[in-house]
Design a protein around this motif. Structure first.
Motif, mmCIF file in Angstrom:
data_model
loop_
_atom_site.group_PDB
_atom_site.id
_atom_site.type_symbol
_atom_site.label_atom_id
_atom_site.label_comp_id
_atom_site.label_asym_id
_atom_site.label_seq_id
_atom_site.Cartn_x
_atom_site.Cartn_y
_atom_site.Cartn_z
ATOM 1 N N PHE A 35 0.824 -1.091 0.054
ATOM 2 C CA PHE A 35 -0.100 -0.147 0.024
ATOM 3 C C PHE A 35 0.810 1.170 -0.047
ATOM 4 O O PHE A 35 0.519 2.175 -0.725
ATOM 5 C CB PHE A 35 -0.895 0.017 1.166
ATOM 6 C CG PHE A 35 -1.571 1.188 1.449
ATOM 7 C CD1 PHE A 35 -2.940 1.462 0.433
ATOM 8 C CD2 PHE A 35 -1.484 2.166 2.046
ATOM 9 C CE1 PHE A 35 -3.870 2.477 0.648
ATOM 10 C CE2 PHE A 35 -2.260 3.392 2.298
ATOM 11 C CZ PHE A 35 -3.255 3.484 1.762
ATOM 12 N N LEU A 36 1.793 1.259 0.705
ATOM 13 C CA LEU A 36 2.815 2.547 0.973
ATOM 14 C C LEU A 36 3.490 2.689 -0.440
ATOM 15 O O LEU A 36 3.606 3.718 -1.127
ATOM 16 C CB LEU A 36 3.823 2.153 2.011
ATOM 17 C CG LEU A 36 3.334 2.533 3.271
ATOM 18 C CD1 LEU A 36 4.214 2.001 4.579
ATOM 19 C CD2 LEU A 36 2.542 3.819 3.660
ATOM 20 N N VAL A 39 1.133 4.046 -3.120
ATOM 21 C CA VAL A 39 0.563 5.467 -2.906
ATOM 22 C C VAL A 39 1.812 6.220 -3.551
ATOM 23 O O VAL A 39 1.723 7.404 -4.134
ATOM 24 C CB VAL A 39 0.234 5.743 -1.396
ATOM 25 C CG1 VAL A 39 0.232 7.434 -1.041
ATOM 26 C CG2 VAL A 39 -0.858 5.208 -0.984
ATOM 27 N N ALA A 40 2.978 5.782 -3.183
ATOM 28 C CA ALA A 40 4.227 6.483 -3.568
ATOM 29 C C ALA A 40 4.200 6.617 -4.872
ATOM 30 O O ALA A 40 4.705 7.297 -5.852
ATOM 31 C CB ALA A 40 5.466 5.858 -2.945
ATOM 32 N N VAL A 42 1.790 6.364 -7.248
ATOM 33 C CA VAL A 42 0.588 7.112 -7.808
ATOM 34 C C VAL A 42 1.292 8.479 -7.532
ATOM 35 O O VAL A 42 1.014 9.451 -8.425
ATOM 36 C CB VAL A 42 -0.574 7.015 -7.190
ATOM 37 C CG1 VAL A 42 -1.425 7.900 -7.449
ATOM 38 C CG2 VAL A 42 -0.988 5.531 -7.616
ATOM 39 N N LEU A 43 1.597 9.171 -6.371
ATOM 40 C CA LEU A 43 2.319 10.365 -5.975
ATOM 41 C C LEU A 43 3.360 10.821 -7.052
ATOM 42 O O LEU A 43 3.431 12.049 -7.569
ATOM 43 C CB LEU A 43 2.342 10.617 -4.666
ATOM 44 C CG LEU A 43 1.344 10.474 -3.633
ATOM 45 C CD1 LEU A 43 2.002 10.374 -1.998
ATOM 46 C CD2 LEU A 43 0.359 11.731 -3.770
ATOM 47 N N LEU A 56 7.640 8.060 1.774
ATOM 48 C CA LEU A 56 6.717 6.982 1.799
ATOM 49 C C LEU A 56 7.679 5.816 1.656
ATOM 50 O O LEU A 56 7.285 4.599 1.993
ATOM 51 C CB LEU A 56 5.641 7.028 0.846
ATOM 52 C CG LEU A 56 4.515 7.973 1.332
ATOM 53 C CD1 LEU A 56 3.524 8.407 -0.101
ATOM 54 C CD2 LEU A 56 3.531 7.264 2.496
#
Length: 105
Positions: A35-36, A39-40, A42-43, A56
């Motif tokens: 998950f982390l 998210v990293a 996508v960011l 992240l």
């Protein structure tokens, strides 16, 4: 003879419980780290500040290292001193491998 069977089944049952615990911890650690990292990713694709993405990723890496270090220590603790020294040296090199590139880069 019945006592022998009872003992062996209870000891195998307790070892299965321990292994299931480690497997469960490993699975949920992978889920959290995935998950982390997602998210990293996508960011990063959205051109968000690189510091946030690096943070992240750093947190995800730290979680994995902490879990592995704890499990490795549980393996090394009853071993002779040479194993403990090897464990500490490896852990220090891993930590240096994470911190040094952050300081230099």
């Amino acid at each position: 003879m019945a006592n022998t069977k009872k003992k062996s089944s209870s000891s195998s049952s307790s070892s299965k419980r321990t292994v299931w615990g480690l497997n469960k911890i490993s699975f949920w650690t992978i889920v959290a780290v995935t998950f982390l990292y997602a998210v990293a990713l996508v960011l990063s694709a959205c051109n968000v500040n690189a510091t946030v993405v690096s943070a992240l990723q750093g947190v995800a890496t730290a979680i994995m290292i902490i879990i592995v270090a704890i499990l490795a220590w549980r393996y090394v603790r009853p071993k002779p001193m040479v194993w403990k020294v090897l464990y500490i040296i490896c852990l220090l090199i891993v930590i240096a491998g994470i911190i040094v590139p952050l300081v230099i880069g």
